[in-house]
Scaffold this motif. Sequence first.
Motif, PDB file in Angstrom:
ATOM      1  N   PRO A  56       8.301 -24.587 -17.944  1.00  0.00           N
ATOM      2  CA  PRO A  56       8.514 -25.253 -19.234  1.00  0.00           C
ATOM      3  C   PRO A  56       8.155 -24.316 -20.374  1.00  0.00           C
ATOM      4  N   ALA A  57       8.859 -24.440 -21.487  1.00  0.00           N
ATOM      5  CA  ALA A  57       8.536 -23.613 -22.643  1.00  0.00           C
ATOM      6  C   ALA A  57       7.155 -24.012 -23.154  1.00  0.00           C
ATOM      7  N   LEU A  58       6.360 -23.005 -23.471  1.00  0.00           N
ATOM      8  CA  LEU A  58       4.999 -23.300 -23.924  1.00  0.00           C
ATOM      9  C   LEU A  58       5.034 -23.674 -25.400  1.00  0.00           C
ATOM     10  N   ALA A  59       4.582 -24.876 -25.680  1.00  0.00           N
ATOM     11  CA  ALA A  59       4.573 -25.291 -27.083  1.00  0.00           C
ATOM     12  C   ALA A  59       3.208 -24.992 -27.656  1.00  0.00           C
ATOM     13  N   VAL A  60       2.926 -23.707 -27.838  1.00  0.00           N
ATOM     14  CA  VAL A  60       1.622 -23.331 -28.368  1.00  0.00           C
ATOM     15  C   VAL A  60       1.839 -22.445 -29.575  1.00  0.00           C
ATOM     16  N   SER A  61       0.753 -22.188 -30.292  1.00  0.00           N
ATOM     17  CA  SER A  61       0.876 -21.422 -31.527  1.00  0.00           C
ATOM     18  C   SER A  61       1.201 -19.968 -31.216  1.00  0.00           C
ATOM     19  N   ASP A  62       1.695 -19.277 -32.236  1.00  0.00           N
ATOM     20  CA  ASP A  62       1.998 -17.850 -32.085  1.00  0.00           C
ATOM     21  C   ASP A  62       0.754 -17.070 -31.703  1.00  0.00           C
ATOM     22  N   GLN A  63      -0.358 -17.470 -32.283  1.00  0.00           N
ATOM     23  CA  GLN A  63      -1.611 -16.779 -31.978  1.00  0.00           C
ATOM     24  C   GLN A  63      -1.916 -16.888 -30.491  1.00  0.00           C
ATOM     25  N   ASP A  64      -1.732 -18.099 -29.942  1.00  0.00           N
ATOM     26  CA  ASP A  64      -2.003 -18.270 -28.518  1.00  0.00           C
ATOM     27  C   ASP A  64      -1.014 -17.487 -27.670  1.00  0.00           C
ATOM     28  N   ILE A  65       0.245 -17.427 -28.124  1.00  0.00           N
ATOM     29  CA  ILE A  65       1.214 -16.632 -27.371  1.00  0.00           C
ATOM     30  C   ILE A  65       0.794 -15.170 -27.376  1.00  0.00           C
ATOM     31  N   ASP A  66       0.253 -14.708 -28.495  1.00  0.00           N
ATOM     32  CA  ASP A  66      -0.275 -13.343 -28.540  1.00  0.00           C
ATOM     33  C   ASP A  66      -1.383 -13.150 -27.528  1.00  0.00           C
ATOM     34  N   TRP A  67      -2.298 -14.121 -27.486  1.00  0.00           N
ATOM     35  CA  TRP A  67      -3.401 -13.995 -26.533  1.00  0.00           C
ATOM     36  C   TRP A  67      -2.888 -13.984 -25.099  1.00  0.00           C
ATOM     37  N   LEU A  68      -1.937 -14.883 -24.814  1.00  0.00           N
ATOM     38  CA  LEU A  68      -1.416 -14.922 -23.444  1.00  0.00           C
ATOM     39  C   LEU A  68      -0.698 -13.622 -23.102  1.00  0.00           C
ATOM     40  N   THR A  69       0.042 -13.103 -24.074  1.00  0.00           N
ATOM     41  CA  THR A  69       0.695 -11.801 -23.837  1.00  0.00           C
ATOM     42  C   THR A  69      -0.344 -10.743 -23.531  1.00  0.00           C
TER      43      THR A  69
END
Lengths: 161, 568, 519
Positions: free
Chosen positions: B328-341
């Motif tokens: 599923p597409a992660l509906a999280v903030s850009d900041q969190d996507i940065d952290w996950l990356t």
Amino acid sequence: MTHEPNAIPSRLDPERVPRRDLLGLTALWTAAGTLFFSVVGMMRIPKAAVLSSPSKKFRVALPDTLAPGVAYVPPGRSVALFKDEKGVHAISTICTHLGCIVRPETAGFECPCHGSRYDAAGVVTKGPAPKSLPWLKVVNAGGQFTVDEGATVPPGTKVSA
Amino acid sequence: MKKNKYLLLLSSLGTLILLVGAAVQENFGKDWRKIQATAHSDEGPIPVQLRQIVNGTLRTSDRCVSCHVAMGPGEQSVTGSPLLVQHKKVVHDPAEYGCAICHGGQGQATEKEAAHGEVEFWPEPMLPASRSYAGCGTCHATLHVPNHQTYLRARATFERLDCRTCHRVNDRGGTVRPGGGSLEGPDLSRVGLAGYAADWYPRHLQHVSDAASATAPSPPPSAPPSAWKTAFAPVSGEDQAAVKTYLDLLVGAPQFVEAKSVFNSSGCLGCHKISGVGGDEATDLSRAGERDPGQLPFHEVAGRPTLENWLGEHFRSPSGVVANSRMPALAVSDQDIDWLTFYVLSLRRRELPSTYVPRDRVRATKLGEREYADDGATLFGTFCAGCHGPKGLGRRSPGMPSFPSIASPGFLALASDDFLIATIRQGRPGRRMPGWERDGGLTRDDIAKVVAWLRETSGTQAKPDPKPRRWVETGQGTADKDLGKRLYAASCSGCHGDKGQGIEGPALNNQILLANATDTFLAETISGGREGTSMQGFLAGSSSRRSLSPQEIEAVIAFIRTWEVTRK
Amino acid sequence: MSVKEPPSAPTALQEFVTNLKAAPRRIAETAVRSGTPDTDRTRSTFIFGNVFLHLHAVRTHRWTLRWAATLGLGIASVAAFLLTLITGVLLMFYYKPYTDVAYQSIKDIHFVVPTGRLIRNIHRWAANVMVVTVILHMARAFYTAAYRKPREFNWLIGMGLLVVTLGLSFTGYLLPWDQLAYWAITIGANIAQSPREVTDALGLTDVFDPGGLQKLLLLGSDAVGAEALIRFYLLHVMILPLALAALLSVHFWRVRKDGGLAKPADVDQRLGTPTVPTYPVFTMAPNKTYQLAAIVRGRTPAVGRGPENTVPSMPHLFYAELGVFMLTVLVCVALSVWSDAPLKELANPLVPENPAKAPWYFLGLQELVAFSAFAGGIVVPSIVLIGLGLIPYLDRSDVGTGLWCGGPGGWPLVRRSIAVGLGIALAVEAFIIRFGWLREWIPGIPQLVITVVNPGTVITLLYGAWSVWMVRRFSSARAGALALFTCFLCGFVVLTIIGTYFRGPNWGFYWSPADWPKH
């Protein structure tokens, strides 16, 4: 003997002096020059541009319990470090005779291969070694010492801790 | 023959020119030579030569120091071009480890693009400078990392308590002792690795009482009064625990730890495995940070074709970059996507020679210690939140069946602890819920904690059920299976499938569900519905659905039970 | 009266000093005994007085010195070989033939070894140039019918040289141990195993497995690994170069003994008068400039005939050979400066390259192998080699020797065969690209049927039919040979081009790499 132009010369006639072949000579010398240049270039190959052994400069942290006059040999290195009230110094443990690694003894060094002996300052006292053990450059970089196996300093040079 | 002489002359000339050109290029034209030519140390200009850091055990020869000279061993004083700066103070000595093991890239190369790994056929480009600490993941597997909220709270507590007044942490804070010398308190940046006194709190209090009491040695008259008298105040037990959590995570790589805490809130291990722990619905991520960007599709990815950008797009829209993805597409903030990356970039757990395997990795892989903290919130965040939502209220993603809500009060009132524990332990075989005890590596203790956390956050306990587990068949009047079959086909099969295999709604023919769900559970759910989902109560009915009487509901239950395979 | 004493003999010491002073000049004189090559005699001694040069004849025929006679391809092949030999030895200073360090050692050669990058590039390009020139040289020898009596055996030696050259290139291909190398050799080894296609279909594999044996001998194991690498290294640096050197010596020796390169029977009329005055060689003249070790039977520069149309090899042949040599060097160095030898990622046995391609000279075969490994890998090459080997023994006429496209049919026949060769190859390729082959239409078809009926065998049969037709049309084996050779050459070119540029992942046909499907 007279010489008729356009007549096929006979083997019995003397040789004609050939004209100097500028084109041919230039071509040959250029070729020779090129081949010489390439041979010189190729001869550079066996001399490695970078050695695969670890760097000659390395950092070392002396143990606090090191007593004056007791040698500290960092693992994997042929150097003996000493610390006393005047400072820290490093003496190479590569025997100047034929390159074996000398053993630090109570007062000096001893080489197991041919029996050379050195005193605590690395001066030869006995055996076939031709020169004394070199003192290596030590630099104090904020608490840690950097030893440069490739640079020697006059014996007696100590770096304050 | 003249033609041949011209041929000889011209070919020789051509060859000579080419060779001379190549020689000039190699001996004068190389970037590293130009850089070193401008460099000088305390003793004057440095010798211009190829330099490398060799590590025999790791089998690396990193030539980065041919350009980045000042980062080489013993070369700290070299200056000249902007490249010639010393390496930041980090836990590991670059002189021993080399460069590429942390930064990636092609250490053997001597030209910039090749060395940074940005050439075709080098599968591991250098990590972007802002994410250099992701390189720690090459070897390390930091243990007991909590979820993001807990981490932030721990860090905030540390900040709030002003520990930085005396202690330096990650290059900030600390004061010099009155009277000069060292800092008031030790640098705590790496206490997570080096260890610290477990009784730090009583000892701090001791200092305070010493400073205040008359028996303390009086300071010299010129010195300011002891900071201990005023600086340290008592700390509550809760704050102490938060500080301990934070201290245990101080390993000299704050970004790395925070990224991992975000990961442990995103539930990725619900489907993915890392180092053998996690679900098995999706790919193993243990080396996801080492993926070769040359092998990835970039037509849906904006910006440069780097692994970083691909991962970011992957989180936003998985099926755009991975064919047939069920993520599923992660509906999280850009900041969190940065952290996950960041965290995924750090997943580069390659094989290491035994002398270089760090303790935390040994403990994680060989001794069974966990990389995630084992409180219920973190366990939920690490394993469950990805599918069931950060608060457990379920998740819907376009194009795939929804994940059930497990924290809604209505559900938790009906579901007993046993039901929850059995479901988590055994999962739903054939469906997406893995059996966490058997396959996922969670212990019964862990599962109990998750359940406790669910109850605590929703504030709902299970309603006690006086009826026996199975009462439909034996209840007043026998339930009519055939009626149930017709009713099921009419009212339920649209969402639950004609064989109960589950479409929009859960699979009702699942053996684990049938074994653990009581008839009350089924009856109440059918009657009252499940709030927050498309399951509406059938007792009341609505304009679009007929209502079912309690007897009809029992008939449906009886029919559903026919799918149960009873073991004799 | 004073007796005139005879001048005293020099003392020993005086002699010693005199000799010492004369030593440098004497060293030069004894090393190079022939003197400046400005007379026919000194030109002769220049050649036969030198161990390296005396493989050449002292005099060379004017006909064979013409560019059009040989295009210098033989010398170009030798030049390319020398380049690979020298650069190869230099690379051996640094290359390590073990799977864990081979790739790294190549990277080191590229980045840090002084001149390493250029030397490696030259090695790779010279190797490719050598394969090309060797094939073209064979084509030249064929088209000038230079295989005819007495040169039949030299033709066979030449074919041996071709096989060894391809072997050298193939064994060298594995050494970088990158993805390209690993999978190319995996394919090659499996082609070696392809006789199993037949033995499997006949149920014989348990008792008779030549395919498995070939693969085992090649790889030393059942998969490409450390054993294969060291074996290929051994073949590449020692066994095959020695074989090549031995065959080359025989090849050159044979040229001498066969009376130089092939010439037409009416060569003197064709040549006309020489532009440069040269001493004619009359074999009955006195003072012949070279010694005969013994009276031997056999072909030597003609004895008992009129003046030969020969010129001294020094300087005529000398400049021709040097010129071609330096031209080859120029081409290889230019290519090396312009383009790096390829090096992909480290070999990964778990991740096949897609498409995994053999070295370019085998891509034509790989095109055929896509249908039947046995037919494309063993049958067709065997037919080609056997066919080539039989040419001198089937075409025993001597019409047209030494002339391009000599023999019945001539250039028009060759022209037509080019069209036929290209046409058949392109037509068959277009067919299989558009419609597939037997397995697409009849899914359950036994492999043995495909082994017998596949594009390779079809093309071969069609070429053979054309060739037979030409034999009958011109009543000449040479015409048939011209037709067949030309057809195969064209087929080789077509298949190689398609295999190189138009085959993508899963060996699908794509007009351009931009069309390849993304992962």
